[in-house]
Scaffold this motif. Sequence first.
Motif, PDB file in Angstrom:
ATOM      1  N   CYS A  76      91.705 -47.518  87.517  1.00 16.91           N
ATOM      2  CA  CYS A  76      92.610 -46.955  86.502  1.00 16.91           C
ATOM      3  C   CYS A  76      94.053 -46.967  86.985  1.00 16.91           C
ATOM      4  O   CYS A  76      94.972 -47.319  86.227  1.00 16.91           O
ATOM      5  CB  CYS A  76      92.175 -45.533  86.161  1.00 16.91           C
ATOM      6  SG  CYS A  76      90.670 -45.418  85.153  1.00 16.91           S
ATOM      7  N   TRP A  77      94.274 -46.576  88.234  1.00 17.77           N
ATOM      8  CA  TRP A  77      95.634 -46.582  88.764  1.00 17.77           C
ATOM      9  C   TRP A  77      96.211 -47.999  88.787  1.00 17.77           C
ATOM     10  O   TRP A  77      97.373 -48.213  88.428  1.00 17.77           O
ATOM     11  CB  TRP A  77      95.658 -45.995  90.176  1.00 17.77           C
ATOM     12  CG  TRP A  77      95.677 -44.494  90.215  1.00 17.77           C
ATOM     13  CD1 TRP A  77      94.689 -43.663  90.642  1.00 17.77           C
ATOM     14  CD2 TRP A  77      96.757 -43.652  89.816  1.00 17.77           C
ATOM     15  NE1 TRP A  77      95.051 -42.358  90.525  1.00 17.77           N
ATOM     16  CE2 TRP A  77      96.336 -42.310  90.022  1.00 17.77           C
ATOM     17  CE3 TRP A  77      98.028 -43.878  89.293  1.00 17.77           C
ATOM     18  CZ2 TRP A  77      97.140 -41.225  89.727  1.00 17.77           C
ATOM     19  CZ3 TRP A  77      98.832 -42.783  89.007  1.00 17.77           C
ATOM     20  CH2 TRP A  77      98.393 -41.478  89.227  1.00 17.77           C
ATOM     21  N   LEU A  80      97.209 -49.217  85.371  1.00 15.65           N
ATOM     22  CA  LEU A  80      98.371 -48.549  84.784  1.00 15.65           C
ATOM     23  C   LEU A  80      99.637 -49.392  84.945  1.00 15.65           C
ATOM     24  O   LEU A  80     100.516 -49.385  84.069  1.00 15.65           O
ATOM     25  CB  LEU A  80      98.549 -47.180  85.444  1.00 15.65           C
ATOM     26  CG  LEU A  80      99.532 -46.211  84.794  1.00 15.65           C
ATOM     27  CD1 LEU A  80      99.116 -45.885  83.372  1.00 15.65           C
ATOM     28  CD2 LEU A  80      99.638 -44.942  85.629  1.00 15.65           C
ATOM     29  N   HIS A  83     100.117 -52.310  82.290  1.00 16.56           N
ATOM     30  CA  HIS A  83     100.346 -51.755  80.959  1.00 16.56           C
ATOM     31  C   HIS A  83     101.761 -51.196  80.822  1.00 16.56           C
ATOM     32  O   HIS A  83     102.375 -51.305  79.749  1.00 16.56           O
ATOM     33  CB  HIS A  83      99.305 -50.682  80.646  1.00 16.56           C
ATOM     34  CG  HIS A  83      97.955 -51.239  80.313  1.00 16.56           C
ATOM     35  ND1 HIS A  83      97.003 -51.498  81.275  1.00 16.56           N
ATOM     36  CD2 HIS A  83      97.414 -51.623  79.123  1.00 16.56           C
ATOM     37  CE1 HIS A  83      95.917 -51.983  80.702  1.00 16.56           C
ATOM     38  NE2 HIS A  83      96.134 -52.069  79.392  1.00 16.56           N
ATOM     39  N   VAL A  84     102.274 -50.596  81.893  1.00 17.72           N
ATOM     40  CA  VAL A  84     103.661 -50.129  81.858  1.00 17.72           C
ATOM     41  C   VAL A  84     104.611 -51.327  81.739  1.00 17.72           C
ATOM     42  O   VAL A  84     105.585 -51.300  80.974  1.00 17.72           O
ATOM     43  CB  VAL A  84     103.979 -49.298  83.115  1.00 17.72           C
ATOM     44  CG1 VAL A  84     105.468 -48.990  83.200  1.00 17.72           C
ATOM     45  CG2 VAL A  84     103.179 -47.999  83.102  1.00 17.72           C
ATOM     46  N   VAL A 100      91.592 -50.915  78.722  1.00 20.07           N
ATOM     47  CA  VAL A 100      91.750 -49.467  78.530  1.00 20.07           C
ATOM     48  C   VAL A 100      90.445 -48.871  77.999  1.00 20.07           C
ATOM     49  O   VAL A 100      89.946 -47.851  78.497  1.00 20.07           O
ATOM     50  CB  VAL A 100      92.917 -49.166  77.569  1.00 20.07           C
ATOM     51  CG1 VAL A 100      92.990 -47.676  77.263  1.00 20.07           C
ATOM     52  CG2 VAL A 100      94.225 -49.660  78.162  1.00 20.07           C
ATOM     53  N   TRP A 119      92.013 -38.821  83.058  1.00 29.66           N
ATOM     54  CA  TRP A 119      92.304 -40.161  82.545  1.00 29.66           C
ATOM     55  C   TRP A 119      92.125 -40.252  81.045  1.00 29.66           C
ATOM     56  O   TRP A 119      92.700 -41.136  80.405  1.00 29.66           O
ATOM     57  CB  TRP A 119      91.463 -41.194  83.281  1.00 29.66           C
ATOM     58  CG  TRP A 119      92.024 -41.462  84.644  1.00 29.66           C
ATOM     59  CD1 TRP A 119      91.568 -41.000  85.830  1.00 29.66           C
ATOM     60  CD2 TRP A 119      93.202 -42.225  84.931  1.00 29.66           C
ATOM     61  NE1 TRP A 119      92.370 -41.421  86.859  1.00 29.66           N
ATOM     62  CE2 TRP A 119      93.382 -42.183  86.331  1.00 29.66           C
ATOM     63  CE3 TRP A 119      94.117 -42.927  84.157  1.00 29.66           C
ATOM     64  CZ2 TRP A 119      94.441 -42.824  86.959  1.00 29.66           C
ATOM     65  CZ3 TRP A 119      95.169 -43.578  84.793  1.00 29.66           C
ATOM     66  CH2 TRP A 119      95.327 -43.525  86.163  1.00 29.66           C
ATOM     67  N   VAL A 122      95.539 -39.387  80.028  1.00 35.13           N
ATOM     68  CA  VAL A 122      96.427 -40.531  80.252  1.00 35.13           C
ATOM     69  C   VAL A 122      96.199 -41.592  79.179  1.00 35.13           C
ATOM     70  O   VAL A 122      97.149 -42.217  78.683  1.00 35.13           O
ATOM     71  CB  VAL A 122      96.187 -41.116  81.655  1.00 35.13           C
ATOM     72  CG1 VAL A 122      97.003 -42.395  81.852  1.00 35.13           C
ATOM     73  CG2 VAL A 122      96.555 -40.092  82.724  1.00 35.13           C
ATOM     74  N   ALA A 126      98.894 -43.101  76.648  1.00 42.30           N
ATOM     75  CA  ALA A 126      99.116 -44.546  76.558  1.00 42.30           C
ATOM     76  C   ALA A 126      98.975 -45.027  75.122  1.00 42.30           C
ATOM     77  O   ALA A 126      99.724 -45.914  74.670  1.00 42.30           O
ATOM     78  CB  ALA A 126      98.121 -45.274  77.455  1.00 42.30           C
TER      79      ALA A 126
END
Length: 260
Positions: A76-77, A80, A83-84, A100, A119, A122, A126
Motif C-alpha cells: 500500500c505504501w 501510494l 498514484h500521487v 487500489v 488504509w 486512505v 484517494a
Amino acid sequence: MPRVKQVSDWFGAHPMFADSVWAGLIGIASLVATANLNSRWVHISPVPTLEVLSIVWALSFAIPMIWRRTRPVLACWLLLIPHVVQLVVTSQPMPGNITVIMMMYAVAVHGSQRAGRIWLGVGILAAAAAGLRWSYQGNGLEQFLTVAIFNFLGLSALVLASWLLGAFNRERHTTVASLRDRAEALERERDRFAELAAEQERSRISREMHDVVAHSLSVIVVQTDGIRYALDQPGDPAAQVEQARGALDTIGQTARTALR
C-alpha cells in the motif's frame, strides 16, 4: 474440477507467484497507457528522459502487487507514490488504478485490523482526490461539482465494497480456522478417551486374570496340602490313593480353567 482445484491450491501455496502474474498484467497495461501519454508530452521533455520516467512510473503501479498478500501494508505504501504522481501529471484514470481496489481487498484480508481501517480511510481520501482531479475539464463550477460528487461516490463505493468483501473473507477464514482447530481438538480428545478406555479395559482384564489365577493357585495349594495330609494319616492305602486321585483331578481341572 480436481485439476482446477489442484491449480488453485498450488497458487494458494505460492502467493507471490500468483501476485507476480497479476503484477505483470498490470505492468503491461500501464506501459501501454503511459506510451499513449508520451505521444502527447513529446514537446515537454526530451524523449529518452520522458520514456525512462514513464516506464518507471508504469512499473511502480505493478511491482508492489508482488507483495499484495505477503506484505500488504508495504504494498500500500509503495502504491501510494505512483498514484500521487498521477494526480500531478494527468487528469485521466490509468489502468494501474485497479490496484487500489485489489489492495483494499488484500489489506482487509491479510493485514491487521488496525491497518485495514487506516488504509480504508486512505482509500476514501484517494477517491475524493481522484474525483476532484478527474472531474475538472474546464467546465463551469456547478457542473464540476456535480461530476466531482458523482465520481467521488462511485470511486468510494468501489473502495468500500472491495474492503468490505475482504473483511468478510477475513472473518470467514477466521471462522473456518477456528472450526478446524475445534474439530482437531475434539478428535484429539476422542483419541485420548479411546486410549483411556482401552487402558481401563486392560486394567480390568488384568485384575480379573489376577483374581482367577490367585483363586486357582489357592485351590491347587489347598488340594496339594490335603493330599499330603491324607497320605500321612493311617488308613486303607486304596482309599488314600482314591482320595489323592480325586484331589489331583481337582487340581488339573482348576489349572486348565485358569489357563483358559
